[in-house]
Design a protein around this motif. Structure first.
Motif, short mmCIF file in Angstrom:
data_model
loop_
_atom_site.label_atom_id
_atom_site.label_comp_id
_atom_site.label_asym_id
_atom_site.label_seq_id
_atom_site.Cartn_x
_atom_site.Cartn_y
_atom_site.Cartn_z
N ASP A 280 0.84 -1.20 0.00
CA ASP A 280 0.00 0.00 0.00
C ASP A 280 0.88 1.24 0.00
N VAL A 281 0.28 2.35 -0.48
CA VAL A 281 0.97 3.63 -0.59
C VAL A 281 0.00 4.73 -0.17
N ASP A 282 0.50 5.73 0.57
CA ASP A 282 -0.35 6.88 0.92
C ASP A 282 0.52 8.12 1.06
N TYR A 283 0.04 9.21 0.44
CA TYR A 283 0.74 10.49 0.55
C TYR A 283 0.36 11.19 1.85
N ASN A 284 1.32 11.93 2.42
CA ASN A 284 1.02 12.82 3.53
C ASN A 284 0.10 13.92 3.01
N PRO A 285 -1.10 14.10 3.61
CA PRO A 285 -2.06 15.07 3.06
C PRO A 285 -1.67 16.52 3.30
N ASN A 286 -0.76 16.78 4.25
CA ASN A 286 -0.43 18.16 4.62
C ASN A 286 0.98 18.57 4.26
N LYS A 287 1.88 17.62 4.06
CA LYS A 287 3.28 17.93 3.79
C LYS A 287 3.68 17.38 2.42
N PRO A 288 4.02 18.24 1.48
CA PRO A 288 4.38 17.77 0.14
C PRO A 288 5.63 16.89 0.16
N SER A 327 -2.41 4.37 6.22
CA SER A 327 -3.35 5.46 5.96
C SER A 327 -3.06 6.64 6.89
N TYR A 328 -2.77 7.79 6.30
CA TYR A 328 -2.57 9.02 7.06
C TYR A 328 -3.90 9.57 7.56
N ASN A 329 -3.87 10.18 8.74
CA ASN A 329 -5.02 10.96 9.19
C ASN A 329 -5.16 12.16 8.25
N PRO A 330 -6.34 12.38 7.65
CA PRO A 330 -6.48 13.46 6.66
C PRO A 330 -6.42 14.86 7.26
N PHE A 331 -6.53 14.96 8.60
CA PHE A 331 -6.51 16.27 9.24
C PHE A 331 -5.19 16.53 9.98
N HIS A 332 -4.66 15.52 10.65
CA HIS A 332 -3.46 15.67 11.46
C HIS A 332 -2.45 14.62 11.02
N ASP A 333 -1.44 15.05 10.26
CA ASP A 333 -0.52 14.09 9.66
C ASP A 333 0.52 13.56 10.65
N GLN A 334 0.41 13.93 11.92
CA GLN A 334 1.23 13.26 12.93
C GLN A 334 0.75 11.83 13.18
N LEU A 335 -0.50 11.53 12.79
CA LEU A 335 -1.12 10.25 13.08
C LEU A 335 -1.24 9.41 11.81
N ALA A 345 -3.88 -4.00 14.11
CA ALA A 345 -3.95 -2.64 13.58
C ALA A 345 -3.23 -1.72 14.55
N ASN A 346 -2.38 -0.86 14.02
CA ASN A 346 -1.58 0.04 14.85
C ASN A 346 -1.90 1.49 14.54
N LEU A 347 -1.91 2.30 15.58
CA LEU A 347 -1.97 3.76 15.44
C LEU A 347 -0.60 4.31 15.82
N TRP A 348 0.04 4.99 14.85
CA TRP A 348 1.37 5.53 15.05
C TRP A 348 1.31 7.05 15.19
N ARG A 349 2.18 7.57 16.04
CA ARG A 349 2.44 9.01 16.04
C ARG A 349 3.80 9.23 15.38
N VAL A 350 3.78 9.94 14.25
CA VAL A 350 5.00 10.21 13.50
C VAL A 350 5.19 11.72 13.47
N SER A 351 5.71 12.25 14.53
CA SER A 351 5.76 13.71 14.70
C SER A 351 6.92 14.36 13.97
N SER A 352 8.09 13.73 14.02
CA SER A 352 9.29 14.43 13.56
C SER A 352 9.29 14.73 12.07
N ILE A 353 8.51 13.99 11.28
CA ILE A 353 8.47 14.26 9.84
C ILE A 353 7.09 14.74 9.41
N SER A 354 6.31 15.26 10.34
CA SER A 354 4.99 15.78 10.01
C SER A 354 5.07 17.25 9.65
N SER A 355 3.95 17.82 9.22
CA SER A 355 3.91 19.23 8.87
C SER A 355 3.93 20.13 10.10
N ALA A 356 3.59 19.56 11.27
CA ALA A 356 3.58 20.33 12.52
C ALA A 356 4.14 19.47 13.64
#
Length: 429
Positions: A280-288, A327-335, A345-356
């Motif tokens: 699977d592939v998914d783009y970060n919705p907030n960070k190009p 799958s990225y969270n469409p509102f908060h790309d840290q998740l 199923a895992n929920l990850w927090r990926v803060s260091s490479i997020s838009s915020a």
């Protein structure tokens, strides 16, 4: 009512696909696809809705899917009554319209096969059954149906269809329900087994293939066992897309019908994104230029599409078998969500490479640790883990609530989860 408690419902039929009703921003509504090959009556689109006042997931309708077991389904981003479905081993993607009586934007009415009842009474009855069976609700897929699907058009190919995607457009709330003209020309992509990506125009109520491009040469057409190619739009560059094929991910531009090159004229393709194959592939919705991939090697990797020689981060330890969806969270790309055939199923927090990046955390570009149970103060960590009885092939974020997501196991048991409140406050505060 905000809660961290999960809500569950069992459809009692195999299920491999789920999508949020993206055009409904008022209620958390989801579509699930049944995929029982021997029993055609179980091949249905199930419409479910979350009732926040009693923390219950209720079934609005179960609609027979005439083209067979559902492999994939994607809801329209602009019309809550439209959905694209892909049946197993089919050469066509079908656009269906859901009954308006089922998809009407109201929490006051809920439909079943024989009567119309208030949502409060419906949810109360579910709440009572929760007290009797604390594990989950059960629904007999052969017992009821509400309305019928209306087949609008088929997007056909000479080869077996493998995937499709709908461009995420901003929704015009003034558009009446069922308005196909709210879509822009060419906002649907399909991918077939010959490696062809077709762009379709549905704006006039018919399917017109605008043009097709190849996702690879003949040497890349061989696929690892269990690896299904995927196609996804780049949300930051409307004419660009990514296609996974085997171990590789290729970046294409619809304007030139060729691969995207870097500043030195070299292709930006990832020839070995995962050791055994990309799932699977998914783009970060907030960070190009940021992309996440999952693979048959059981890991989730993050990439900068401007330099694809190596991933910028790897999430290890989340899956012991195939990592099937990301799958990225469409509102908060840290998740970010990942699901796997290990029934996790895992929920990850990926803060260091997020838009915020979270300011309270040490935001260093360190890889995900093998031990994901380390301190929650780490910038990148697994913050929730959900286990099912069978493989979890699909998960989706709610379109109406940024802090809610649904997972579905192959046995048809779905679970609606909430982002832990401490994670929510870390992002908001």
């Amino acid at each position: 009512m905000f809660t961290n408690q999960s809500a569950e419902l069992s459809l009692n039929a195999p299920c491999k696909s789920v999508t949020a009703v993206k055009a409904d921003r008022l209620e958390s509504r989801f579509l699930l696809g049944g995929c029982c090959i021997p029993d055609d009556s179980a091949n249905r689109i199930h419409v479910v809705r979350y009732h926040s006042d009693v923390n219950v997931v209720g079934l609005d309708a179960s609609l027979h899917h005439p083209t067979g077991p559902i492999e994939r389904l994607v809801a329209s981003p602009n019309d809550r009554t439209l959905v694209l479905t892909l049946a197993e081993r089919s050469n066509a993607v079908t656009l269906y319209r859901l009954p308006n009586s089922v998809m009407e934007n109201s929490n006051d009415l809920m439909m079943d096969s024989e009567t119309t009842t208030s949502a409060t009474d419906y949810a109360t009855s579910y709440s009572d059954s929760y007290r009797q069976d604390s594990s989950h609700h059960t629904y007999d897929s052969g017992s009821s149906s509400s309305g019928v699907l209306e087949s609008k058009v088929a997007l056909e190919s000479d080869a077996q269809m493998l995937d499709m995607t709908w461009r995420a457009n901003s929704m015009d709330l003034d558009d009446p329900p069922g308005m196909l003209a709210s879509s822009t020309p060419g906002d649907v992509l399909t991918l077939d087994a010959a490696g062809n990506v077709q762009q379709w125009d549905l704006s006039m109520g018919m399917a017109e293939s605008m043009h097709a491009i190849s996702a690879g040469d003949n040497n890349t057409k061989t696929l690892p066992v269990g690896c299904i190619p995927r196609v996804v739009w780049d949300p930051h560059h409307g004419s660009q897309l990514a296609v996974s094929w085997g171990r590789a991910v290729q970046f294409l531009d619809l304007r030139t019908a060729i691969g995207i090159a870097d500043d030195f004229g070299k292709g930006m393709n990832m020839t070995r994104a995962h050791r055994y194959g990309v799932t699977d592939v998914d783009y970060n919705p907030n960070k190009p230029f940021t992309l996440a991939t999952s693979g048959l090697d059981g890991v989730v990797q993050f990439w900068d599409t401007r330099n694809t020689r190596r991933p910028i981060m790897t999430a290890r330890g989340g899956h012991s078998h195939y990592a099937w969806q990301v799958s990225y969270n469409p509102f908060h790309d840290q998740l970010l969500l990942s699901t796997g055939t290990d029934a996790i199923a895992n929920l990850w927090r990926v803060s260091s490479i997020s838009s915020a990046p979270l300011l309270t955390l040490e935001a260093e570009n360190n890889p995900m640790p093998d031990d994901t149970m380390e301190s929650s103060d780490a910038p990148n960590v697994r913050v929730a883990r959900h286990e099912a009885s069978e493989s979890i092939y699909a998960a989706t974020w709610s379109a109406a609530d940024a802090w809610m997501y649904m997972t579905v196991a192959y046995d048809g048991r779905l679970a609606l989860h909430h982002v832990p409140s401490k994670e929510k406050y870390k992002i908001l505060l």
